[in-house]
Write an enzyme that holds these catalytic residues in place. Structure first.
Site, PDB file in Angstrom:
ATOM      1  N   GLU A 177       1.239  -1.211  -0.260  1.00  0.00           N
ATOM      2  CA  GLU A 177      -0.594  -0.104  -0.015  1.00  0.00           C
ATOM      3  C   GLU A 177       0.979   1.260   0.132  1.00  0.00           C
ATOM      4  O   GLU A 177       2.312   1.010   0.619  1.00  0.00           O
ATOM      5  CB  GLU A 177      -0.773   0.132   1.339  1.00  0.00           C
ATOM      6  CG  GLU A 177      -0.273   0.034   2.703  1.00  0.00           C
ATOM      7  CD  GLU A 177      -1.373  -0.771   3.698  1.00  0.00           C
ATOM      8  OE1 GLU A 177      -2.435  -1.267   3.487  1.00  0.00           O
ATOM      9  OE2 GLU A 177      -0.960  -0.347   4.358  1.00  0.00           O
TER      10      GLU A 177
ATOM     11  N   LYS B 265       2.963   4.687   0.823  1.00  0.00           N
ATOM     12  CA  LYS B 265       2.965   4.988   2.217  1.00  0.00           C
ATOM     13  C   LYS B 265       2.531   6.800   2.518  1.00  0.00           C
ATOM     14  O   LYS B 265       3.257   7.555   1.775  1.00  0.00           O
ATOM     15  CB  LYS B 265       4.370   4.590   2.532  1.00  0.00           C
ATOM     16  CG  LYS B 265       4.588   5.561   3.945  1.00  0.00           C
ATOM     17  CD  LYS B 265       5.816   4.622   4.716  1.00  0.00           C
ATOM     18  CE  LYS B 265       6.428   5.284   6.469  1.00  0.00           C
ATOM     19  NZ  LYS B 265       6.939   6.442   6.981  1.00  0.00           N
TER      20      LYS B 265
ATOM     21  N   ASP C 250       2.466  10.464   3.346  1.00  0.00           N
ATOM     22  CA  ASP C 250       2.923  11.373   3.973  1.00  0.00           C
ATOM     23  C   ASP C 250       1.987  12.121   4.877  1.00  0.00           C
ATOM     24  O   ASP C 250       1.235  13.057   4.250  1.00  0.00           O
ATOM     25  CB  ASP C 250       3.390  12.512   3.112  1.00  0.00           C
ATOM     26  CG  ASP C 250       5.152  12.530   4.175  1.00  0.00           C
ATOM     27  OD1 ASP C 250       5.190  12.840   4.871  1.00  0.00           O
ATOM     28  OD2 ASP C 250       5.504  13.821   2.976  1.00  0.00           O
TER      29      ASP C 250
ATOM     30  N   TYR D 173      -5.703   1.433   7.949  1.00  0.00           N
ATOM     31  CA  TYR D 173      -5.066   0.499   7.456  1.00  0.00           C
ATOM     32  C   TYR D 173      -4.565  -1.230   8.552  1.00  0.00           C
ATOM     33  O   TYR D 173      -4.502  -2.204   8.541  1.00  0.00           O
ATOM     34  CB  TYR D 173      -3.905   0.941   7.164  1.00  0.00           C
ATOM     35  CG  TYR D 173      -3.117   1.575   7.672  1.00  0.00           C
ATOM     36  CD1 TYR D 173      -2.607   1.401   9.000  1.00  0.00           C
ATOM     37  CD2 TYR D 173      -2.841   2.397   7.427  1.00  0.00           C
ATOM     38  CE1 TYR D 173      -1.573   2.352   9.961  1.00  0.00           C
ATOM     39  CE2 TYR D 173      -1.846   3.181   7.857  1.00  0.00           C
ATOM     40  CZ  TYR D 173      -1.446   3.055   9.214  1.00  0.00           C
ATOM     41  OH  TYR D 173      -0.569   3.946   9.715  1.00  0.00           O
TER      42      TYR D 173
ATOM     43  N   LYS E  94      11.266   3.520   0.865  1.00  0.00           N
ATOM     44  CA  LYS E  94      10.932   4.798   0.144  1.00  0.00           C
ATOM     45  C   LYS E  94      10.834   5.428  -0.875  1.00  0.00           C
ATOM     46  O   LYS E  94      11.993   5.540  -2.241  1.00  0.00           O
ATOM     47  CB  LYS E  94      11.985   5.891   1.412  1.00  0.00           C
ATOM     48  CG  LYS E  94      12.135   5.863   2.568  1.00  0.00           C
ATOM     49  CD  LYS E  94      10.856   6.722   3.163  1.00  0.00           C
ATOM     50  CE  LYS E  94      10.654   6.988   3.860  1.00  0.00           C
ATOM     51  NZ  LYS E  94       9.851   7.956   4.784  1.00  0.00           N
TER      52      LYS E  94
ATOM     53  N   CYS F 263      22.868  44.900 -18.253  1.00  0.00           N
ATOM     54  CA  CYS F 263      22.742  43.116 -18.720  1.00  0.00           C
ATOM     55  C   CYS F 263      24.058  42.747 -17.953  1.00  0.00           C
ATOM     56  O   CYS F 263      25.227  43.100 -18.566  1.00  0.00           O
ATOM     57  CB  CYS F 263      22.603  43.011 -19.682  1.00  0.00           C
ATOM     58  SG  CYS F 263      23.072  41.986 -20.856  1.00  0.00           S
TER      59      CYS F 263
ATOM     60  N   CYS G 133      26.653  42.280 -21.826  1.00  0.00           N
ATOM     61  CA  CYS G 133      26.325  43.621 -22.895  1.00  0.00           C
ATOM     62  C   CYS G 133      26.319  44.547 -22.228  1.00  0.00           C
ATOM     63  O   CYS G 133      26.603  45.346 -23.112  1.00  0.00           O
ATOM     64  CB  CYS G 133      25.154  42.518 -24.284  1.00  0.00           C
ATOM     65  SG  CYS G 133      23.883  43.434 -23.662  1.00  0.00           S
TER      66      CYS G 133
ATOM     67  N   CYS H 277      17.060  42.604 -21.214  1.00  0.00           N
ATOM     68  CA  CYS H 277      18.185  43.029 -21.374  1.00  0.00           C
ATOM     69  C   CYS H 277      17.789  44.006 -23.261  1.00  0.00           C
ATOM     70  O   CYS H 277      17.754  43.252 -23.700  1.00  0.00           O
ATOM     71  CB  CYS H 277      18.949  42.558 -22.364  1.00  0.00           C
ATOM     72  SG  CYS H 277      20.512  42.849 -23.224  1.00  0.00           S
TER      73      CYS H 277
ATOM     74  N   CYS I 297      23.855  41.735 -28.053  1.00  0.00           N
ATOM     75  CA  CYS I 297      23.850  40.524 -26.861  1.00  0.00           C
ATOM     76  C   CYS I 297      24.712  39.470 -26.765  1.00  0.00           C
ATOM     77  O   CYS I 297      23.775  38.302 -27.662  1.00  0.00           O
ATOM     78  CB  CYS I 297      22.772  41.170 -25.896  1.00  0.00           C
ATOM     79  SG  CYS I 297      22.860  40.408 -24.375  1.00  0.00           S
TER      80      CYS I 297
HETATM   81 ZN    ZN Z   1      22.679  41.913 -23.473  1.00  0.00          ZN
END
Ligand code: ZN
Length: 686
Positions: A124, A126, A128, A236, A325, A419, A422, A437, A443
């Site tokens: 089954e 598990k 959490d 269970y 797990k 930027c 560039c 930018c 660039c």
């Molecule tokens: Zn740039």
């Protein structure tokens, strides 16, 4: 007078019974038998009767789920049978060893030789959540306790009662004198999300995750608060019983509990041996995302309850059960740096570099922080300890900064004004979250990203032009413009790192090959903002040529299906830029060409068809698939009927698949589907 009282009493009993059975049908069976308004009417009737006859109110009445007064503190309760946790294993090898040392060897010692593969287990998920133990006396909930330290827990009866699916009174005709059942209280994922959305709107505190949500809700003094939390519970095991006998098998026990009115996990399964356990594990791991509640593993228990008794317990855990797990989906890590990446259209994205952690089956060392707003909202700083989570194929996220662990000296991270590549200005799009930018193709970052997009499989499909090659081509100024790709010679390529003669030749071949393309691919490859594959296909179908498209006004553009005002203005803006026109001219002059869209006039086989999708797909998300089918004119339906024309079947298909087979409908598997889609849409699904 007495007569009246008896009449009321009988009526109250009758209503309690009806309401309780509707509660069961609604919450435990997921199969409501009356409308909400009818239910409300019954409930109100009961409430009124009880109000005028307060002496007749019993603790198992459905009106008594939410108490009116908070408790003063939590009473400690010793567990009648200790609430042990389970030992964990993390892989098949450990599981195998565990089975042989804890099950096979002890059984051999008492002359009960067993072949592990023939031993039945109940497997089954598990959950959490928060483990609880509930005690019923003469069929009525007496008290409920948390796990606590396993020996002593806290009395949380007032809160357990608020969970609608937990029976206040046991169902059925065979009511045990006493019974103690154990299970897990949890918060379904969807309800957790809804709760948080709502809490955010109301300015209330949000819950960290469903597990904390469940545990925290049970530890409220005021049951009215718990009642607002969307809790559910699966049971269970039975640890003591008087007046009735328990079944002999764990699998039968689950049915037994269920018949008493408790909810049990719908995903339990009887499996055989190590092989059966492992295949259950991989199945659950695969569908983990689709399970409606959080799980952190699966549990295997010997199905034979007598054998469970024989094998008994170690100090801390049962020998006959073990938790396997699943890979964690949440880990803590430390942010080592926050960098800024520039995308194809100049958008700047803050990215946290973190100490590598293994989450959800992969090692993660970068986590995107998306944009300026997100960066400020989460306030992630360099040196912070953070929780990183990853669910399925969703990109990893930083879900929380652990403020208690923040360094004394730390400062807010801001989006740079220039930027980092560039040094052009960074500006924020008006009314949007994105900062960009403004360097455009000058660039280097944008240039590299544009080339990567241009050559990608769904665009011009230049095989062998990887990121590292693009880096060098741009840095060495061999490629300054997209069209330069078509002027590269072999000597230039061979001079690059990681590029032998052979691969240089291959790359040149695939560059040459890419010249024969389609109009839609070419449009997509240009990287016009928000023009994806589908929009590119739409445009290619609606316009005869680049010139035609270039001349189109906003109205004409917007008249195409799935082109809205923003996309239309992006297209217009793109074609208004001189350098874009020049690039297109150069590309076409270098020999890029296409025939008219092949399927332009032909209708899709999906057009006007009722299509149903079942199962999952390796190459495409279901939502994307649906979008593509709708684009081709399909009507995508959620259930199979005689009216269905085509059923698309992925892996792990559901009941729809069986129904489709029994109706003899046309079935498409994943490879049929993609052959069809790539032909009709002229796209490549990676
Ligand atoms: Zn740039």
């Amino acid at each position: 007078m007495k007569n009246n009282l008896n009449k009321s009493k009988a009526q109250i009993e009758r209503l309690k019974k009806i309401i309780t059975s509707h509660d069961f049908a609604y919450y435990a069976d997921d199969n409501p038998t009356i409308t909400d308004s009818e239910y409300d009417r019954l409930f109100l009737e009961l409430k009124k009767l009880e109000e005028s006859n307060p002496d007749l109110v019993t603790i198992d009445s459905p009106t008594q789920r939410v108490g009116t007064t908070p408790i003063k503190g939590f009473e400690e309760v010793d567990h009648h049978v200790p609430m042990l946790s389970l030992d964990n294993v993390f892989n098949e090898d450990q599981l195998k060893k565990r089975f042989s040392s804890k099950i096979i060897d002890p059984l051999k010692k008492i002359q009960l030789p067993q072949n592990i593969e023939e031993i039945p287990f109940i497997a089954e998920p598990k959950l959490d959540g928060a483990a609880v133990s509930l005690f019923y006396k003469k069929g009525i909930l007496d008290f409920a306790v948390t796990r606590g330290d396993g020996k002593t827990g806290e009395n949380i009866t007032h809160n357990i009662k608020t969970i609608p699916s937990v029976p206040l009174r046991i169902r059925g005709s065979l009511i045990p004198d006493e019974i103690e059942v154990r299970g897990e209280v949890f918060m379904p994922k969807i309800d957790f999300l809804k709760y948080n959305q709502n809490a955010q709107k109301l300015g209330l505190r949000t819950l960290v995750n469903p597990r904390n949500g469940a545990a925290g809700s049970l530890r409220q003094l005021d049951p009215k608060i718990t009642a607002t939390r969307p809790l559910d519970a699966y049971f269970y095991s039975v640890v003591r019983i008087k007046g009735t006998k328990l079944p002999k098998k764990n699998s039968e026990l689950l049915n037994f509990i269920r018949n008493l009115g408790f909810k049990v996990s719908p995903d339990s399964e009887l499996v055989y041996g190590l092989k059966g356990c492992m295949s259950y594990y991989s199945r659950i791991n695969k569908i983990r995302e689709n399970i409606s509640y959080e799980i952190d593993g699966v549990v295997y228990k010997l199905d034979d309850l007598d054998m469970q008794k024989i094998l008994g317990y170690s100090k801390t855990a049962p020998n006959w059960a073990v938790a396997h797990k699943l890979p964690p989906q949440e880990e803590t890590s430390v942010v080592s740096n926050i960098e800024f990446q520039i995308g194809r259209t100049g958008q700047i994205t803050p990215v946290a570099r973190i100490m590598p952690v293994y989450v959800g089956g992969v090692t993660i060392s970068n986590v995107t922080l998306h944009n300026e707003d997100e960066l400020h909202r989460k306030d992630v700083r360099i040196g912070d300890t953070v929780i990183v989570s990853r669910a399925g194929d969703v990109i990893p996220q930083i879900t929380k900064v652990i403020l208690e662990k923040r360094k004394k000296i730390s400062s807010k991270v801001k989006i740079p004004k220039k930027c980092p590549i560039c040094h052009s200005k960074i500006i924020r799009d008006q009314g949007k979250r994105v900062s960009r930018c403004i360097g455009g193709f000058s660039c280097l970052a944008q240039k590299k990203e544009s080339i990567r997009h241009f050559s990608s499989r769904s665009a011009m499909d230049i095989d062998g032009l990887g990121v590292k090659i693009i880096d060098q081509l741009v840095s060495n100024e061999i490629v300054k413009n997209l069209s330069d790709l078509y002027n590269i010679d072999k000597n230039q390529l061979s001079s690059l790192d990681l590029m032998g003669d052979k691969s240089a030749e291959n790359l040149l071949n695939s560059i040459e090959k890419s010249k024969k393309t389609t109009f839609s691919r070419f449009l997509f490859s240009l990287g016009i903002r928000e023009v994806g594959e589908i929009t590119a296909t739409t445009l290619a179908r609606n316009f005869k040529s680049i010139d035609d498209l270039k001349k189109a006004n906003i109205d004409k553009l917007e008249s195409c299906a799935d082109v809205g005002p923003i996309v239309a203005s992006n297209i217009k803006e793109f074609f208004n830029k001189k350098e874009n026109i020049q690039t297109i001219e150069k590309l076409l002059n270098s020999g890029i060409s296409w025939k008219d869209e092949v399927n332009k006039s032909k209708d899709s086989i999906f057009k006007s068809k009722n299509v149903v999708i079942t199962g999952s797909f390796n190459k495409i998300k279901r939502s994307d698939l649906k979008e593509k089918l709708v684009f081709l004119g399909a009507k995508v339906k959620s259930s199979v009927s005689e009216k269905t024309d085509i059923v698309i079947v992925g892996t792990n298909p559901g009941e729809k698949y069986n129904r489709a087979k029994s109706l003899n409908l046309a079935l498409f598997d994943e490879s049929d589907l993609f052959r069809r889609l790539s032909k009709e849409l002229d796209i490549t699904l990676e």
